[in-house]
Motif scaffolding. Structure first.
Motif, PDB file in Angstrom:
ATOM      1  N   MET A   1      25.442 -28.265  16.142  1.00  0.00           N
ATOM      2  CA  MET A   1      24.822 -28.991  15.044  1.00  0.00           C
ATOM      3  C   MET A   1      25.816 -30.031  14.510  1.00  0.00           C
ATOM      4  SD  MET A   1      23.287 -27.395  11.561  1.00  0.00           S
ATOM      5  CE  MET A   1      21.725 -28.072  11.125  1.00  0.00           C
ATOM      6  N   ALA A   2      25.340 -31.216  14.276  1.00  0.00           N
ATOM      7  CA  ALA A   2      26.190 -32.301  13.790  1.00  0.00           C
ATOM      8  C   ALA A   2      26.614 -32.050  12.341  1.00  0.00           C
ATOM      9  CB  ALA A   2      25.452 -33.626  13.893  1.00  0.00           C
ATOM     10  N   GLU A   3      27.842 -32.479  12.040  1.00  0.00           N
ATOM     11  CA  GLU A   3      28.333 -32.339  10.672  1.00  0.00           C
ATOM     12  C   GLU A   3      27.840 -33.507   9.830  1.00  0.00           C
ATOM     13  OE1 GLU A   3      32.455 -30.285  10.271  1.00  0.00           O
ATOM     14  OE2 GLU A   3      32.609 -31.864  11.777  1.00  0.00           O
ATOM     15  N   ARG A   4      27.551 -33.225   8.586  1.00  0.00           N
ATOM     16  CA  ARG A   4      27.167 -34.278   7.644  1.00  0.00           C
ATOM     17  C   ARG A   4      28.434 -34.875   7.043  1.00  0.00           C
ATOM     18  NH1 ARG A   4      23.474 -30.976   3.752  1.00  0.00           N
ATOM     19  NH2 ARG A   4      25.343 -29.737   3.910  1.00  0.00           N
ATOM     20  N   PRO A   5      28.388 -36.148   6.642  1.00  0.00           N
ATOM     21  CA  PRO A   5      29.593 -36.792   6.096  1.00  0.00           C
ATOM     22  C   PRO A   5      30.231 -36.027   4.936  1.00  0.00           C
ATOM     23  CG  PRO A   5      27.939 -38.438   6.558  1.00  0.00           C
ATOM     24  CD  PRO A   5      27.287 -37.096   6.785  1.00  0.00           C
ATOM     25  N   LEU A   6      29.430 -35.548   4.005  1.00  0.00           N
ATOM     26  CA  LEU A   6      30.014 -34.833   2.871  1.00  0.00           C
ATOM     27  C   LEU A   6      30.627 -33.502   3.287  1.00  0.00           C
ATOM     28  CD1 LEU A   6      27.542 -35.582  -0.064  1.00  0.00           C
ATOM     29  CD2 LEU A   6      29.797 -36.566   0.363  1.00  0.00           C
ATOM     30  N   ASP A   7      30.132 -32.909   4.393  1.00  0.00           N
ATOM     31  CA  ASP A   7      30.751 -31.684   4.909  1.00  0.00           C
ATOM     32  C   ASP A   7      32.162 -31.967   5.414  1.00  0.00           C
ATOM     33  OD1 ASP A   7      28.423 -30.257   4.380  1.00  0.00           O
ATOM     34  OD2 ASP A   7      27.663 -30.467   6.436  1.00  0.00           O
ATOM     35  N   VAL A   8      32.328 -33.091   6.094  1.00  0.00           N
ATOM     36  CA  VAL A   8      33.650 -33.471   6.604  1.00  0.00           C
ATOM     37  C   VAL A   8      34.599 -33.723   5.440  1.00  0.00           C
ATOM     38  CG1 VAL A   8      34.925 -35.201   7.929  1.00  0.00           C
ATOM     39  CG2 VAL A   8      32.677 -34.421   8.721  1.00  0.00           C
ATOM     40  N   ILE A   9      34.129 -34.423   4.408  1.00  0.00           N
ATOM     41  CA  ILE A   9      34.969 -34.687   3.238  1.00  0.00           C
ATOM     42  C   ILE A   9      35.315 -33.379   2.532  1.00  0.00           C
ATOM     43  CG2 ILE A   9      35.037 -35.802   0.967  1.00  0.00           C
ATOM     44  CD1 ILE A   9      33.338 -38.058   2.244  1.00  0.00           C
ATOM     45  N   HIS A  10      34.343 -32.471   2.428  1.00  0.00           N
ATOM     46  CA  HIS A  10      34.595 -31.186   1.763  1.00  0.00           C
ATOM     47  C   HIS A  10      35.701 -30.398   2.472  1.00  0.00           C
ATOM     48  CE1 HIS A  10      33.691 -27.928  -0.959  1.00  0.00           C
ATOM     49  NE2 HIS A  10      33.740 -27.114   0.078  1.00  0.00           N
ATOM     50  N   LYS A  11      35.747 -30.479   3.796  1.00  0.00           N
ATOM     51  CA  LYS A  11      36.798 -29.787   4.553  1.00  0.00           C
ATOM     52  C   LYS A  11      38.175 -30.384   4.279  1.00  0.00           C
ATOM     53  CE  LYS A  11      33.934 -28.232   8.387  1.00  0.00           C
ATOM     54  NZ  LYS A  11      33.669 -28.363   9.824  1.00  0.00           N
ATOM     55  N   SER A  12      38.208 -31.613   3.754  1.00  0.00           N
ATOM     56  CA  SER A  12      39.479 -32.279   3.465  1.00  0.00           C
ATOM     57  C   SER A  12      39.978 -32.021   2.045  1.00  0.00           C
ATOM     58  CB  SER A  12      39.334 -33.789   3.690  1.00  0.00           C
ATOM     59  OG  SER A  12      39.073 -34.059   5.043  1.00  0.00           O
ATOM     60  N   LEU A  13      39.213 -31.289   1.236  1.00  0.00           N
ATOM     61  CA  LEU A  13      39.665 -30.969  -0.116  1.00  0.00           C
ATOM     62  C   LEU A  13      41.011 -30.259  -0.074  1.00  0.00           C
ATOM     63  CD1 LEU A  13      36.575 -29.784  -2.172  1.00  0.00           C
ATOM     64  CD2 LEU A  13      38.135 -31.653  -2.720  1.00  0.00           C
ATOM     65  N   ASP A  14      41.883 -30.640  -0.997  1.00  0.00           N
ATOM     66  CA  ASP A  14      43.231 -30.080  -1.105  1.00  0.00           C
ATOM     67  C   ASP A  14      44.110 -30.397   0.101  1.00  0.00           C
ATOM     68  OD1 ASP A  14      42.834 -28.991  -3.665  1.00  0.00           O
ATOM     69  OD2 ASP A  14      41.822 -27.262  -2.782  1.00  0.00           O
ATOM     70  N   LYS A  15      43.737 -31.439   0.849  1.00  0.00           N
ATOM     71  CA  LYS A  15      44.544 -31.903   1.980  1.00  0.00           C
ATOM     72  C   LYS A  15      44.827 -33.394   1.804  1.00  0.00           C
ATOM     73  CE  LYS A  15      42.627 -28.504   5.091  1.00  0.00           C
ATOM     74  NZ  LYS A  15      41.668 -28.268   6.141  1.00  0.00           N
ATOM     75  N   GLU A  16      45.824 -33.877   2.547  1.00  0.00           N
ATOM     76  CA  GLU A  16      46.173 -35.293   2.507  1.00  0.00           C
ATOM     77  C   GLU A  16      45.102 -36.117   3.209  1.00  0.00           C
ATOM     78  OE1 GLU A  16      49.040 -37.009   1.230  1.00  0.00           O
ATOM     79  OE2 GLU A  16      49.261 -35.131   0.147  1.00  0.00           O
ATOM     80  N   VAL A  17      44.696 -37.219   2.565  1.00  0.00           N
ATOM     81  CA  VAL A  17      43.736 -38.145   3.165  1.00  0.00           C
ATOM     82  C   VAL A  17      44.235 -39.571   2.976  1.00  0.00           C
ATOM     83  CG1 VAL A  17      41.711 -36.658   2.833  1.00  0.00           C
ATOM     84  CG2 VAL A  17      42.327 -38.319   1.065  1.00  0.00           C
ATOM     85  N   LEU A  18      43.717 -40.451   3.810  1.00  0.00           N
ATOM     86  CA  LEU A  18      43.934 -41.883   3.676  1.00  0.00           C
ATOM     87  C   LEU A  18      42.598 -42.488   3.292  1.00  0.00           C
ATOM     88  CD1 LEU A  18      45.853 -44.333   4.101  1.00  0.00           C
ATOM     89  CD2 LEU A  18      44.907 -44.475   6.417  1.00  0.00           C
ATOM     90  N   VAL A  19      42.573 -43.231   2.183  1.00  0.00           N
ATOM     91  CA  VAL A  19      41.349 -43.893   1.725  1.00  0.00           C
ATOM     92  C   VAL A  19      41.546 -45.390   1.931  1.00  0.00           C
ATOM     93  CG1 VAL A  19      39.798 -44.301  -0.217  1.00  0.00           C
ATOM     94  CG2 VAL A  19      40.918 -42.080   0.026  1.00  0.00           C
ATOM     95  N   ILE A  20      40.676 -45.979   2.737  1.00  0.00           N
ATOM     96  CA  ILE A  20      40.738 -47.412   3.015  1.00  0.00           C
ATOM     97  C   ILE A  20      39.628 -48.088   2.217  1.00  0.00           C
ATOM     98  CG2 ILE A  20      40.630 -49.188   4.799  1.00  0.00           C
ATOM     99  CD1 ILE A  20      41.409 -46.905   6.795  1.00  0.00           C
ATOM    100  N   LEU A  21      40.013 -49.107   1.461  1.00  0.00           N
ATOM    101  CA  LEU A  21      39.042 -49.817   0.625  1.00  0.00           C
ATOM    102  C   LEU A  21      38.519 -51.066   1.327  1.00  0.00           C
ATOM    103  CD1 LEU A  21      40.795 -49.526  -2.855  1.00  0.00           C
ATOM    104  CD2 LEU A  21      39.300 -47.907  -1.669  1.00  0.00           C
ATOM    105  N   LYS A  22      37.375 -51.553   0.871  1.00  0.00           N
ATOM    106  CA  LYS A  22      36.718 -52.706   1.493  1.00  0.00           C
ATOM    107  C   LYS A  22      37.604 -53.938   1.552  1.00  0.00           C
ATOM    108  CE  LYS A  22      32.066 -51.247   0.337  1.00  0.00           C
ATOM    109  NZ  LYS A  22      30.878 -51.511  -0.471  1.00  0.00           N
ATOM    110  N   ARG A  23      38.448 -54.141   0.578  1.00  0.00           N
ATOM    111  CA  ARG A  23      39.309 -55.330   0.559  1.00  0.00           C
ATOM    112  C   ARG A  23      40.626 -55.119   1.292  1.00  0.00           C
ATOM    113  NH1 ARG A  23      38.304 -58.496  -5.081  1.00  0.00           N
ATOM    114  NH2 ARG A  23      36.044 -58.582  -4.862  1.00  0.00           N
ATOM    115  N   GLY A  24      40.759 -53.983   1.971  1.00  0.00           N
ATOM    116  CA  GLY A  24      41.919 -53.759   2.815  1.00  0.00           C
ATOM    117  C   GLY A  24      43.008 -52.887   2.234  1.00  0.00           C
ATOM    118  N   ALA A  25      42.968 -52.579   0.952  1.00  0.00           N
ATOM    119  CA  ALA A  25      43.985 -51.711   0.361  1.00  0.00           C
ATOM    120  C   ALA A  25      43.837 -50.300   0.928  1.00  0.00           C
ATOM    121  CB  ALA A  25      43.857 -51.686  -1.157  1.00  0.00           C
ATOM    122  N   GLU A  26      44.961 -49.600   1.015  1.00  0.00           N
ATOM    123  CA  GLU A  26      44.960 -48.227   1.514  1.00  0.00           C
ATOM    124  C   GLU A  26      45.719 -47.330   0.536  1.00  0.00           C
ATOM    125  OE1 GLU A  26      46.619 -48.112   5.446  1.00  0.00           O
ATOM    126  OE2 GLU A  26      45.094 -49.457   6.249  1.00  0.00           O
TER     127      GLU A  26
END
Length: 76
Positions: A1-26
């Motif tokens: 079964m395919a994962e939903r986007p919010l499920d993937v984000i939920h698995k990243s809670l309390d972990k390091e993530v990289l957030v890329i913004l539309k204007r290129g900032a990270e």
């Protein structure tokens, strides 16, 4: 079964993530919260430029309509 986007984000809670913004900032930090609009809360956030930390922020909220991508960061 395919994962939903919010499920993937939920698995990243309390972990390091990289957030890329539309204007290129990270931003990298520990994901401590999010909602269905992709508003995200990062702890120990850093502005990343050219792959290197440029500025430290602590806790920040990034508005979801600015988010292009959220990626888990592999700890080496």
């Amino acid at each position: 079964m395919a994962e939903r986007p919010l499920d993937v984000i939920h698995k990243s809670l309390d972990k390091e993530v990289l957030v890329i913004l539309k204007r290129g900032a990270e931003y990298r930090g520990k994901l401590i919260g999010y909602d269905i609009h992709l508003n995200v809360v990062l702890a120990n956030a850093q502005l990343i430029e050219d792959g290197e930390p440029k500025k430290n922020y602590g806790k920040i909220v990034i508005r979801g309509d600015n988010v292009l991508a959220i990626s888990p960061v592999e700890i080496e």
